[in-house]
Every structure is written in structure tokens, then in C-alpha cells.
Design a protein around this motif. Sequence first.
Motif, PDB file in Angstrom:
ATOM      1  N   SER A 180       0.835  -1.209   0.000  1.00 18.09           N
ATOM      2  CA  SER A 180       0.000   0.000   0.000  1.00 18.09           C
ATOM      3  C   SER A 180       0.865   1.251   0.000  1.00 18.09           C
ATOM      4  O   SER A 180       0.540   2.231  -0.680  1.00 18.09           O
ATOM      5  CB  SER A 180      -0.984   0.001   1.177  1.00 18.09           C
ATOM      6  OG  SER A 180      -0.351   0.283   2.399  1.00 18.09           O
ATOM      7  N   ASN A 181       1.976   1.228   0.702  1.00 19.92           N
ATOM      8  CA  ASN A 181       2.893   2.379   0.733  1.00 19.92           C
ATOM      9  C   ASN A 181       3.580   2.586  -0.617  1.00 19.92           C
ATOM     10  O   ASN A 181       3.678   3.709  -1.103  1.00 19.92           O
ATOM     11  CB  ASN A 181       3.935   2.211   1.836  1.00 19.92           C
ATOM     12  CG  ASN A 181       3.341   2.328   3.222  1.00 19.92           C
ATOM     13  OD1 ASN A 181       2.315   2.960   3.418  1.00 19.92           O
ATOM     14  ND2 ASN A 181       3.988   1.705   4.192  1.00 19.92           N
ATOM     15  N   VAL A 182       4.043   1.503  -1.230  1.00 17.60           N
ATOM     16  CA  VAL A 182       4.732   1.587  -2.516  1.00 17.60           C
ATOM     17  C   VAL A 182       3.792   2.099  -3.609  1.00 17.60           C
ATOM     18  O   VAL A 182       4.166   2.935  -4.426  1.00 17.60           O
ATOM     19  CB  VAL A 182       5.305   0.197  -2.925  1.00 17.60           C
ATOM     20  CG1 VAL A 182       5.758   0.178  -4.371  1.00 17.60           C
ATOM     21  CG2 VAL A 182       6.462  -0.193  -2.003  1.00 17.60           C
ATOM     22  N   MET A 183       2.551   1.600  -3.596  1.00 16.35           N
ATOM     23  CA  MET A 183       1.603   1.926  -4.667  1.00 16.35           C
ATOM     24  C   MET A 183       0.741   3.158  -4.354  1.00 16.35           C
ATOM     25  O   MET A 183      -0.046   3.576  -5.197  1.00 16.35           O
ATOM     26  CB  MET A 183       0.712   0.717  -4.957  1.00 16.35           C
ATOM     27  CG  MET A 183       1.489  -0.461  -5.521  1.00 16.35           C
ATOM     28  SD  MET A 183       0.426  -1.806  -6.066  1.00 16.35           S
ATOM     29  CE  MET A 183      -0.370  -1.055  -7.476  1.00 16.35           C
ATOM     30  N   HIS A 184       0.880   3.677  -3.135  1.00 23.16           N
ATOM     31  CA  HIS A 184       0.081   4.842  -2.715  1.00 23.16           C
ATOM     32  C   HIS A 184      -1.411   4.556  -2.809  1.00 23.16           C
ATOM     33  O   HIS A 184      -2.180   5.355  -3.345  1.00 23.16           O
ATOM     34  CB  HIS A 184       0.453   6.093  -3.518  1.00 23.16           C
ATOM     35  CG  HIS A 184       1.926   6.384  -3.500  1.00 23.16           C
ATOM     36  ND1 HIS A 184       2.572   6.860  -2.387  1.00 23.16           N
ATOM     37  CD2 HIS A 184       2.868   6.222  -4.464  1.00 23.16           C
ATOM     38  CE1 HIS A 184       3.855   6.999  -2.665  1.00 23.16           C
ATOM     39  NE2 HIS A 184       4.065   6.612  -3.909  1.00 23.16           N
ATOM     40  N   ILE A 185      -1.798   3.363  -2.321  1.00 21.27           N
ATOM     41  CA  ILE A 185      -3.213   2.990  -2.244  1.00 21.27           C
ATOM     42  C   ILE A 185      -3.496   2.530  -0.817  1.00 21.27           C
ATOM     43  O   ILE A 185      -2.568   2.232  -0.054  1.00 21.27           O
ATOM     44  CB  ILE A 185      -3.576   1.882  -3.258  1.00 21.27           C
ATOM     45  CG1 ILE A 185      -2.708   0.628  -3.069  1.00 21.27           C
ATOM     46  CG2 ILE A 185      -3.457   2.393  -4.693  1.00 21.27           C
ATOM     47  CD1 ILE A 185      -3.050  -0.540  -3.996  1.00 21.27           C
ATOM     48  N   SER A 186      -4.762   2.465  -0.453  1.00 21.78           N
ATOM     49  CA  SER A 186      -5.105   2.094   0.918  1.00 21.78           C
ATOM     50  C   SER A 186      -4.841   0.611   1.165  1.00 21.78           C
ATOM     51  O   SER A 186      -4.837  -0.207   0.231  1.00 21.78           O
ATOM     52  CB  SER A 186      -6.572   2.415   1.210  1.00 21.78           C
ATOM     53  OG  SER A 186      -7.413   1.457   0.600  1.00 21.78           O
ATOM     54  N   LEU A 187      -4.663   0.275   2.435  1.00 23.83           N
ATOM     55  CA  LEU A 187      -4.469  -1.115   2.835  1.00 23.83           C
ATOM     56  C   LEU A 187      -5.695  -1.940   2.444  1.00 23.83           C
ATOM     57  O   LEU A 187      -5.560  -3.080   1.980  1.00 23.83           O
ATOM     58  CB  LEU A 187      -4.224  -1.190   4.347  1.00 23.83           C
ATOM     59  CG  LEU A 187      -3.945  -2.559   4.943  1.00 23.83           C
ATOM     60  CD1 LEU A 187      -2.765  -3.228   4.253  1.00 23.83           C
ATOM     61  CD2 LEU A 187      -3.699  -2.445   6.433  1.00 23.83           C
ATOM     62  N   ASP A 188      -6.892  -1.367   2.589  1.00 24.33           N
ATOM     63  CA  ASP A 188      -8.112  -2.083   2.207  1.00 24.33           C
ATOM     64  C   ASP A 188      -8.117  -2.405   0.711  1.00 24.33           C
ATOM     65  O   ASP A 188      -8.594  -3.466   0.306  1.00 24.33           O
ATOM     66  CB  ASP A 188      -9.359  -1.277   2.567  1.00 24.33           C
ATOM     67  CG  ASP A 188      -9.667  -1.324   4.061  1.00 24.33           C
ATOM     68  OD1 ASP A 188      -9.184  -2.251   4.743  1.00 24.33           O
ATOM     69  OD2 ASP A 188     -10.381  -0.432   4.537  1.00 24.33           O
ATOM     70  N   THR A 189      -7.599  -1.495  -0.107  1.00 25.88           N
ATOM     71  CA  THR A 189      -7.535  -1.737  -1.551  1.00 25.88           C
ATOM     72  C   THR A 189      -6.588  -2.895  -1.847  1.00 25.88           C
ATOM     73  O   THR A 189      -6.893  -3.758  -2.675  1.00 25.88           O
ATOM     74  CB  THR A 189      -7.104  -0.458  -2.301  1.00 25.88           C
ATOM     75  OG1 THR A 189      -8.048   0.567  -2.016  1.00 25.88           O
ATOM     76  CG2 THR A 189      -7.021  -0.681  -3.796  1.00 25.88           C
ATOM     77  N   VAL A 190      -5.450  -2.930  -1.161  1.00 25.17           N
ATOM     78  CA  VAL A 190      -4.506  -4.044  -1.340  1.00 25.17           C
ATOM     79  C   VAL A 190      -5.180  -5.357  -0.946  1.00 25.17           C
ATOM     80  O   VAL A 190      -5.094  -6.356  -1.663  1.00 25.17           O
ATOM     81  CB  VAL A 190      -3.214  -3.838  -0.519  1.00 25.17           C
ATOM     82  CG1 VAL A 190      -2.308  -5.065  -0.612  1.00 25.17           C
ATOM     83  CG2 VAL A 190      -2.474  -2.597  -0.981  1.00 25.17           C
ATOM     84  N   LYS A 191      -5.880  -5.345   0.185  1.00 22.14           N
ATOM     85  CA  LYS A 191      -6.564  -6.562   0.646  1.00 22.14           C
ATOM     86  C   LYS A 191      -7.620  -7.013  -0.360  1.00 22.14           C
ATOM     87  O   LYS A 191      -7.785  -8.208  -0.608  1.00 22.14           O
ATOM     88  CB  LYS A 191      -7.189  -6.335   2.025  1.00 22.14           C
ATOM     89  CG  LYS A 191      -6.147  -6.232   3.125  1.00 22.14           C
ATOM     90  CD  LYS A 191      -6.796  -5.989   4.468  1.00 22.14           C
ATOM     91  CE  LYS A 191      -5.764  -5.867   5.573  1.00 22.14           C
ATOM     92  NZ  LYS A 191      -6.381  -5.594   6.879  1.00 22.14           N
TER      93      LYS A 191
END
Length: 73
Positions: free
Chosen positions: A35-46
Motif C-alpha cells: 500500500s505504501n509503494v503503490m500509494h493505495i489504501s491497505l483495504d484496496t490491497v486486501k
Amino acid sequence: TPGLNIASNIILSLSATERRIAAMIKNGLTSTQISNVMHISLDTVKSHRRNIRKKLRLNNSRTNLASYLDAKM
């Protein structure tokens, strides 16, 4: 080998973003790191992880996603 073709076809069914996330999972990054690398939320990664598992037919499976991707990608 036929098994590899099936795995390749399934991996190709992933979206570009899902393939990018799958590669990071394979390389050992945590969902938080992704999420940090892609600048997206943790929920989006999940959510992407869930979709990857579904497309790879690993939903309801105890199979470790990183190990599976390491073997198949």
C-alpha cells in the motif's frame, strides 16, 4: 508442461495491477508495504489480494499466496 500453461493462463487473467501486486507478494512484501509503494489504501490491497486468490482458485484455501506465486510465476 501442461500445468505451467494453465498457471500462465490464469496469471494472464489477472489485471495489470493484480499482476504488479502479485509480483510484490511473491517478493515478500506485506500488504502494508504494498500500500505504501503503490500509494493505495491497505483495504484496496486486501481487496486485490482477495481477487487474486479468487482468480487463482485459492479462495477457501490455506495455501500461502506468496509461496504459490513463487512456484507459479
